[in-house]
Motif scaffolding. Structure first.
Motif, PDB file in Angstrom:
ATOM      1  N   ASP A  54       0.864  -1.184   0.000  1.00 35.56           N
ATOM      2  CA  ASP A  54       0.000   0.000   0.000  1.00 35.56           C
ATOM      3  C   ASP A  54       0.899   1.232   0.000  1.00 35.56           C
ATOM      4  OD1 ASP A  54      -1.846   1.964   0.285  1.00 35.56           O
ATOM      5  OD2 ASP A  54      -2.677   1.266   2.198  1.00 35.56           O
ATOM      6  N   PRO A  55       0.993   1.967  -1.118  1.00 34.77           N
ATOM      7  CA  PRO A  55       1.926   3.108  -1.184  1.00 34.77           C
ATOM      8  C   PRO A  55       1.647   4.173  -0.121  1.00 34.77           C
ATOM      9  CG  PRO A  55       1.091   2.536  -3.363  1.00 34.77           C
ATOM     10  CD  PRO A  55       0.276   1.767  -2.388  1.00 34.77           C
ATOM     11  N   ALA A  56       0.395   4.309   0.301  1.00 35.41           N
ATOM     12  CA  ALA A  56       0.058   5.345   1.277  1.00 35.41           C
ATOM     13  C   ALA A  56       0.675   5.084   2.648  1.00 35.41           C
ATOM     14  CB  ALA A  56      -1.454   5.461   1.397  1.00 35.41           C
ATOM     15  N   THR A  57       1.052   3.845   2.908  1.00 31.19           N
ATOM     16  CA  THR A  57       1.594   3.493   4.230  1.00 31.19           C
ATOM     17  C   THR A  57       3.114   3.427   4.246  1.00 31.19           C
ATOM     18  OG1 THR A  57       1.498   1.115   3.790  1.00 31.19           O
ATOM     19  CG2 THR A  57      -0.481   2.145   4.690  1.00 31.19           C
ATOM     20  N   VAL A  58       3.762   3.639   3.109  1.00 31.72           N
ATOM     21  CA  VAL A  58       5.216   3.526   3.025  1.00 31.72           C
ATOM     22  C   VAL A  58       5.863   4.767   3.630  1.00 31.72           C
ATOM     23  CG1 VAL A  58       7.194   3.322   1.486  1.00 31.72           C
ATOM     24  CG2 VAL A  58       5.090   2.058   0.996  1.00 31.72           C
ATOM     25  N   LYS A  59       6.747   4.554   4.594  1.00 32.13           N
ATOM     26  CA  LYS A  59       7.442   5.655   5.267  1.00 32.13           C
ATOM     27  C   LYS A  59       8.919   5.306   5.427  1.00 32.13           C
ATOM     28  CE  LYS A  59       3.372   7.066   7.924  1.00 32.13           C
ATOM     29  NZ  LYS A  59       2.820   7.297   9.282  1.00 32.13           N
ATOM     30  N   TYR A  68      23.874  -0.978   3.459  1.00 30.72           N
ATOM     31  CA  TYR A  68      23.650   0.453   3.247  1.00 30.72           C
ATOM     32  C   TYR A  68      22.475   0.768   2.317  1.00 30.72           C
ATOM     33  CZ  TYR A  68      28.237   0.779   5.450  1.00 30.72           C
ATOM     34  OH  TYR A  68      29.284   0.656   6.325  1.00 30.72           O
ATOM     35  N   HIS A  69      21.410  -0.037   2.418  1.00 29.12           N
ATOM     36  CA  HIS A  69      20.165   0.269   1.734  1.00 29.12           C
ATOM     37  C   HIS A  69      19.223   0.972   2.710  1.00 29.12           C
ATOM     38  CE1 HIS A  69      20.794  -3.125  -1.457  1.00 29.12           C
ATOM     39  NE2 HIS A  69      21.576  -2.086  -1.638  1.00 29.12           N
ATOM     40  N   ILE A  70      18.471   1.941   2.208  1.00 33.13           N
ATOM     41  CA  ILE A  70      17.532   2.658   3.068  1.00 33.13           C
ATOM     42  C   ILE A  70      16.362   1.749   3.427  1.00 33.13           C
ATOM     43  CG2 ILE A  70      15.977   4.647   3.235  1.00 33.13           C
ATOM     44  CD1 ILE A  70      17.792   6.099   1.266  1.00 33.13           C
ATOM     45  N   ILE A  71      15.993   1.727   4.675  1.00 28.38           N
ATOM     46  CA  ILE A  71      14.905   0.870   5.148  1.00 28.38           C
ATOM     47  C   ILE A  71      13.613   1.678   5.207  1.00 28.38           C
ATOM     48  CG2 ILE A  71      14.059  -0.538   7.061  1.00 28.38           C
ATOM     49  CD1 ILE A  71      16.952  -1.077   7.813  1.00 28.38           C
TER      50      ILE A  71
END
Length: 236
Positions: A54-59, A68-71
């Motif tokens: 759900d793109p709306a919940t991605v933070k 070193y990947h962003i979580i």
């Protein structure tokens, strides 16, 4: 009623049966949709993401992984595939391939009846049934294998019940996905060559086995002579 009984056979009472090649190619064109459906199914299952996000919940969490990947965090659901439509399509394919093996059962195949009807106004091209049976046997094996792949637990339970022992696991798919992916492309190629090019790969393999004396086959060409045309040529 006569067309229903004879379907695509030259004469159902002949000892060596001959079928209309034009109707066979039309039937192959109708059945072409089955491997196409299986190709799309396997592509969707194995080559698309099983996760629904759900793109709306991605933070962004402002944290980094060990490489070193962003979580990011968010609401995700894992896709569950239900193979009931594919199973029924494959069951029909198995039924239709089996139906074409004999005169009596071919009458109950919708695709055979439809292909014979569509070929009714074209000059018939008679070919022996034996090589076609061999080719359909190959298709039957491929369809049955895909049916087992889509229903591994049902098949495993049946095998374990017959042998009264846990031979196959019932909680995982014990067939590597690479096998059905390869076989479904083989099936698609075989049906496409039959429908579009008029080239029956199974028939060629049958002919090779006859030459190697693995299979026995009578001289069907001797039984397919146009004696009326020969008589007219001699009279002229």
């Amino acid at each position: 009623m006569h067309r229903f009984k004879t379907t695509w056979f030259r004469d159902p009472t002949e000892p060596d049966l001959f079928i209309n090649e034009n109707a066979v190619r039309i039937r192959a064109g109708l059945l072409l949709f089955i491997p196409l459906f299986m190709v799309l199914t396997l592509f969707y299952v194995f080559y698309t993401s099983p996760w629904i996000v759900d793109p709306a919940t991605v933070k962004q969490t402002f944290d980094l992984s060990a490489d070193y990947h962003i979580i990011y965090s968010g609401h995700m659901e894992r896709r569950i595939i239900e193979y009931t439509p594919q199973t029924w399509v494959l069951i029909y394919a198995v039924f239709d391939l089996l139906a074409g093996m004999t005169v009596w059962t071919s009458r109950f195949s919708p695709t055979i009846q439809l292909s014979a009807f569509l070929a009714r106004n074209r000059p018939s091209e008679w070919k022996p049934l034996g090589p076609k049976r061999f080719a359909w046997g190959l298709g039957l094996f491929l369809a049955t294998f895909c049916l087992v792949f889509f229903n591994p637990s049902v098949f495993a339970q049946g095998i374990n019940t017959v042998f009264a022992h846990d031979i196959l696991p019932t909680t995982v798919n014990y067939i590597p996905y690479q096998i059905p992916v390869a076989l479904v492309w083989v099936c698609l190629a075989m049906i496409w060559m039959e429908a579009v090019m008029g080239f029956c790969l199974g028939c060629k393999l049958h002919s090779l086995l006859v030459r190697l004396r693995v299979l026995k086959e009578p001289c069907h060409a001797c039984n397919n002579l146009d004696w009326d045309a020969i008589a007219r040529k001699r009279a002229g």
